[in-house]
Design a protein around this motif. Structure first.
Motif, PDB file in Angstrom:
ATOM      1  N   ASN A 146      -6.644  65.448  10.280  1.00 45.05           N
ATOM      2  CA  ASN A 146      -6.290  66.562   9.385  1.00 45.05           C
ATOM      3  C   ASN A 146      -7.461  67.528   9.244  1.00 45.05           C
ATOM      4  N   SER A 175      -7.550  75.017   5.879  1.00 45.86           N
ATOM      5  CA  SER A 175      -6.721  74.254   4.947  1.00 45.86           C
ATOM      6  C   SER A 175      -5.777  75.153   4.171  1.00 45.86           C
ATOM      7  N   ARG A 195      -7.569  69.955  11.920  1.00 40.91           N
ATOM      8  CA  ARG A 195      -6.413  70.838  12.126  1.00 40.91           C
ATOM      9  C   ARG A 195      -6.588  72.172  11.432  1.00 40.91           C
TER      10      ARG A 195
END
Ligand SMILES: [Zn+2]
Length: 797
Positions: free
Chosen positions: A791, A797, A794
């Motif tokens: 995460n 945010s 990725r």
């Protein structure tokens, strides 16, 4: 008994003769036409400043195979970098002709369920013990800068192939030797290339500026229960699980400044699932070898020190019926001699090389120490081990059978019966590990009323019983570790040799249930052992282009990260100090071809090493200097322009210091008596509303190992000393405020970290910095926290 005494006397006479000659040269050249290593290499293994390439080693064994009916050579597979991974099987010709029979003997003694029950079983076992051979696996070269062992493998093979000495004949008749010249073929050439390149320069004898295993470096012998690397898989699938060796001689080298040689027994602690017969076996054999080496005039030998027997990651055989005889000979500088003064020798755990003691001696007085000394210690120790294995053949096989018999003994009430593994995301991965290690995993049919106590048993729950040959492996990996609080005389914690926890259910995020009483169940018709998938089915892997920072000073965490990203098919580019310092990181808001990195990972490494790298003069100039202030400036610019930096574990300290973040590492500089976490599994709580903790449970684990622990500086006295306000800092995970943070392993000073942060995101300019205060992808084992890691990778945010 008399026979044994006589055999012993013969052995001793043989050994006395042995010590007066050069051990690497055969006494008789009885076997005409057997090539010596120097015929292929052009030098004798152990000569100063000479290393063999991997293709030369392979060629030597191929020629031995052709010339000798005692040697059978095989390519078992390919290494990470596609080199041949090889095995030489050495024994008397009549034994080599009947290998399948001896495998069958091993198979039955390892699993006494195959021999029936009661006295009939013992009788059949006695026949097999009379007939069988001691299986000895000798593994060399897993750590490639420890060059003595792969060189010695050729000396050992040559003597076995060419000598007609009575002791060699007995070894060939009574044992089957499985010789792996290197568990890491890639590293042989990595080290040789660097050594040859720097020969005659000021850098001669330095370690290469890259990991000697592409992904794991020195951690390649910390993989013996996770089985992530091809070299481990080949060794386990094609050697250990086929042969179940009674003795594994794992030949290593240690630093230069302590003992000349370590042999078992291991120092405390011994992992509690290691069978007592294994402890007895390595104690007897190691002590005997040390005694015999001393009698032959070898000095500086220690036992029961430095090396413990805690982690299964280093000792597959301890849970599979075989003793591991680790030997650690003192190193030179690769193949370059060194000279040491007696006063330079330094203490390690359990002995002082300047003082004779019950487990150290006779004193080595210092002087020159060279590769020939190393190969002499190694070959002598190996032949002593083989002598013991051959003279005590029956005893080794009987002990092996006793381990198997105890393992399969039916468990009674209040004894551990087994474990239940519920079906969750990583259960397949857990079961795959167990099955790889020979553990039977059953898939019973659970009725609607099946329960343990008051807890219903979920459909598709698997059962691992303990009463099976390798049940101790399952127990060791499925239970929690309570590492003993070991202190030295002055009250300081004694450092574990490796880490202190290996609880797979915690690392994989699975709630496994222990059964303390036999449980009735029904199996579906057909196979008992479940076929399992590869796991990790549902990770959301990132796709933005990213850079993985690999410093000139090799970082094993960087290697593991590279492996994990590659295994998950995450596209990434390796970036070096030079790339960063050049300032060409080029973050632009519009993705383009020059924008190679939307994100950069800085793996675990000491902050000072990241900043300064190799010190000037230690290595060729182009490799020294670390990121330096230039690199810091470039990284800062990159974040302010919109890039993301992800720092792992100790690297987080670098970010805090160099970017002047309003964060304090509350355990920095504390003495170990106040705070110590040498590789343990801790409990964390998570803010699951944050994108990085998305899809995570509210409570998870952190692999903590020399880890920083964060506190946000909310109201600084001089706010201007920080680059961002405290409001830019978001805590995503923290250690519990009340509950004990320790889940498995060893933790001193728990109160210092309660309520403190473990995972943080900082907004800086248009970009962000993520600080992991633990290793979310620890040795490719902590799958429970992979989602946090991925995460974080990725995008924004
Ligand atoms: Zn080693």
């Amino acid at each position: 008994m008399n026979k044994r005494v006589l055999a012993f006397a013969v052995l001793l006479i043989g050994l006395v003769c042995l010590c007066v000659r050069d051990l690497s040269r055969p006494v008789q050249s009885a076997a005409q036409g057997i090539p010596a290593p120097e015929d292929v290499l052009g030098f004798k293994p152990g000569d100063d400043r000479k290393l063999a390439s991997w293709s030369q080693v392979v060629e030597y064994f191929e020629r031995l195979d052709v010339a000798s009916d005692r040697v059978m050579f095989q390519v078992l597979g390919k290494s990470t970098m596609e080199k041949p991974f090889v095995l030489a099987t050495i024994s008397a010709p009549e034994n080599l002709a009947r290998l399948e029979e001896y495998k069958a003997v091993q198979e039955q003694l390892a699993d006494p369920r195959k021999l029936g029950t009661g006295t009939a079983r013992d009788r059949r076992a006695a026949e097999l013990i009379r007939k069988g051979k001691t299986i000895v696996l000798i593994t060399c070269g897993i750590h490639s800068t420890e060059v003595g062992s792969y060189l010695s493998s050729m000396l050992i093979a040559h003597r076995l192939a060419s000598s007609n000495e009575p002791e060699i004949q007995r070894i060939l008749q009574n044992t089957i030797i499985l010789l792996v010249p290197s568990l890491n073929p890639d590293g042989v050439d990595i080290v040789k290339n660097w050594y040859d390149k720097t020969l005659g320069t000021p850098y001669e004898g330095t370690d290469p500026p890259e990991l000697y295993h592409k992904y794991t470096g020195h951690d390649n012998n910390r993989d013996w229960y996770a089985f992530t690397q091809v070299e481990t898989q080949i060794t386990v699938d094609k050697i250990h699980n086929v042969w179940h060796p009674q003795i594994v001689h794992d030949i290593h080298q240690q630093g230069s400044m302590g003992s000349r040689l370590f042999l078992p027994p291991y120092m405390q602690p011994v992992e509690p699932n290691v069978p007592k017969q294994i402890v007895e076996g390595y104690t007897e054999l190691g002590n005997w070898m040390a005694h015999e080496m001393r009698a032959k005039g070898f000095v500086g030998i220690t036992t029961n020190s430095t090396y413990d027997a805690w982690s299964p990651s280093r000792a597959y055989s301890h849970y599979h019926g075989g003793v591991r005889i680790l030997s650690e000979t003192a190193s030179a500088r690769i193949a370059t001699p060194i000279t040491l003064k007696f006063e330079q020798l330094t203490s390690r755990e359990g002995y002082d090389p300047q003082k004779e003691s019950a487990n150290y001696g006779p004193l080595w007085r210092g002087g020159e120490w060279k590769l020939r000394d190393i190969t002499n210690y190694m070959t002598t120790a190996a032949f002593l081990l083989l002598n013991h294995a051959s003279v005590n053949r029956e005893q080794w096989l009987r002990r092996f059978y006793e381990i198997g018999r105890e393992a399969v003994r039916p468990r009674v009430i209040r004894e551990r019966f087994g474990f239940l593994i519920p079906p969750t995301a990583n259960s397949d991965s857990l079961e795959k590990i167990l099955v790889t290690a020979g553990v039977e995993v059953a898939s019973p049919v659970w009725g609607p009323t099946a329960r343990v106590g008051t807890r219903p048993i979920q459909k598709d729950t698997s059962l691992v019983r303990i009463d099976q040959p390798y049940g101790s492996f399952a127990s060791a990996l499925l239970e929690r570790q309570h590492y003993p609080d070991l202190r030295d005389a002055s009250g300081h914690p004694i450092q574990p040799y490796d880490v202190t926890a290996h609880t797979l259910p915690l690392l994989l995020g699975i709630e496994v249930q222990e059964l303390r009483a036999p449980l009735k169940y029904r199996l579906p018709s057909g196979s008992m052992t479940q076929v399992v998938g590869s796991g990790n089915c549902c990770l959301a892997v990132p796709s933005a282009p990213m850079g993985l920072y690999r410093a000139a000073v090799p970082s094993m965490d960087a290697g593991w990260t590279d492996w994990i990203l590659s295994a998950q098919d995450v596209y990434h580019t390796i970036i070096t100090e030079k790339d960063v310092r050049s300032g060409k990181l080029h973050y632009t808001t519009v993705p383009s071809t020059t924008d190679r990195y939307r994100l950069i990972i800085i793996p675990d490494q000491a902050a000072r090493t990241i900043l300064n790298g190799y010190r000037s003069g230690a290595m060729p100039p182009e490799l020294t200097g670390g990121l330096g202030q230039e690199g810091v400036k470039a990284l800062r610019q990159y974040v302010e322009d919109g890039g993301t930096l992800v720092f792992l574990n100790r690297a987080s300290d670098f970010a805090i210091e160099q970017f002047k973040l309003p964060i304090k590492n509350v355990v920095a500089g504390l003495p170990r008596t106040d705070f110590y976490v040498p590789g343990s599994i801790l409990r964390i709580e998570l803010d699951t509303t944050h994108p990085i903790a998305r899809s995570m449970p509210k409570e998870s684990i952190a692999w903590a190992e020399e880890s920083p622990v964060f506190e946000v500086i909310e109201n600084p006295a001089t706010p201007s000393q920080y680059s961002v306000p405290a409001s830019a800092v978001k805590v995503i995970a923290w250690y519990p405020r009340v509950a004990d943070p320790l889940l498995s392993g060893w933790l001193l000073g728990a109160n210092r970290i309660k309520g403190k942060a473990a995972l943080i995101e900082v907004k800086m300019g248009k970009g962000r910095i993520v600080l992991f205060g633990f290793r979310p992808q620890y040795r490719a084992q902590s799958l429970a926290t992979y989602p946090l890691f991925f995460n974080a990778l990725r995008g924004g945010s």
